[in-house]
Design a protein around this motif. Structure first.
Motif, short mmCIF file in Angstrom:
data_model
loop_
_atom_site.label_atom_id
_atom_site.label_comp_id
_atom_site.label_asym_id
_atom_site.label_seq_id
_atom_site.Cartn_x
_atom_site.Cartn_y
_atom_site.Cartn_z
N SER A 19 27.51 11.35 30.70
CA SER A 19 27.04 11.07 32.08
C SER A 19 26.13 12.44 32.33
O SER A 19 25.65 12.51 33.37
N SER A 59 25.84 7.26 35.98
CA SER A 59 27.20 8.13 36.38
C SER A 59 28.14 7.85 35.54
O SER A 59 28.12 7.02 34.85
N LYS A 60 29.36 8.54 35.61
CA LYS A 60 30.61 8.28 34.81
C LYS A 60 31.05 6.96 35.20
O LYS A 60 31.35 6.08 34.25
N ASP A 82 37.88 10.60 28.81
CA ASP A 82 37.26 11.11 29.78
C ASP A 82 36.31 12.17 29.61
O ASP A 82 35.15 12.29 30.23
N LEU A 88 32.81 10.30 28.34
CA LEU A 88 32.35 9.69 29.47
C LEU A 88 31.66 10.85 30.23
O LEU A 88 30.67 10.63 30.63
N GLN A 89 32.25 12.01 30.35
CA GLN A 89 31.57 13.03 31.26
C GLN A 89 30.51 13.73 30.44
O GLN A 89 29.21 13.72 31.05
#
Length: 99
Positions: free
Chosen positions: A68, A20-21, A61, A64-65
């Motif tokens: 993920s 997950s993130k 962000d 990371l998204q």
């Protein structure tokens, strides 16, 4: 192998069970590496999506998204023992940390 050195190992197939993130943030923080080091830069998907050119314009962000959402973009293996982390594979580095 790590098992031969008495290291108990739990394997996780990060392509099928992508972190997950929040897990990736933990990995990134523990590694103290630049975020771009979590990307599998030699992978086909990284190249097809031209991420080398796109990552500098993406926020942390967004990066990371992206990680993920697709485990193929994550550099492997990631080995964590709670205190130490190593991303990628170079046998000598594993020996220095866990042997």
């Amino acid at each position: 192998t790590l098992k031969e050195h008495g290291v108990d190992v739990d394997f996780r197939h990060i392509v099928e069970d992508t972190p997950s993130k929040e897990e990736l943030i933990h990995i990134w923080e523990l590694s103290k590496l630049p975020l771009k080091k979590l990307f599998n830069t030699s992978g086909n998907l990284y190249k097809e999506w031209k991420l080398r050119d796109r990552l500098p314009d993406m926020s942390e962000d967004e990066q990371l998204q992206l990680l993920s959402e697709n485990g193929m973009l994550i550099k492997r293996p990631i080995v964590i023992d709670g205190e130490n982390i190593y991303i990628g594979f170079q046998e000598k580095n594993y020996e220095n940390i866990w042997a």
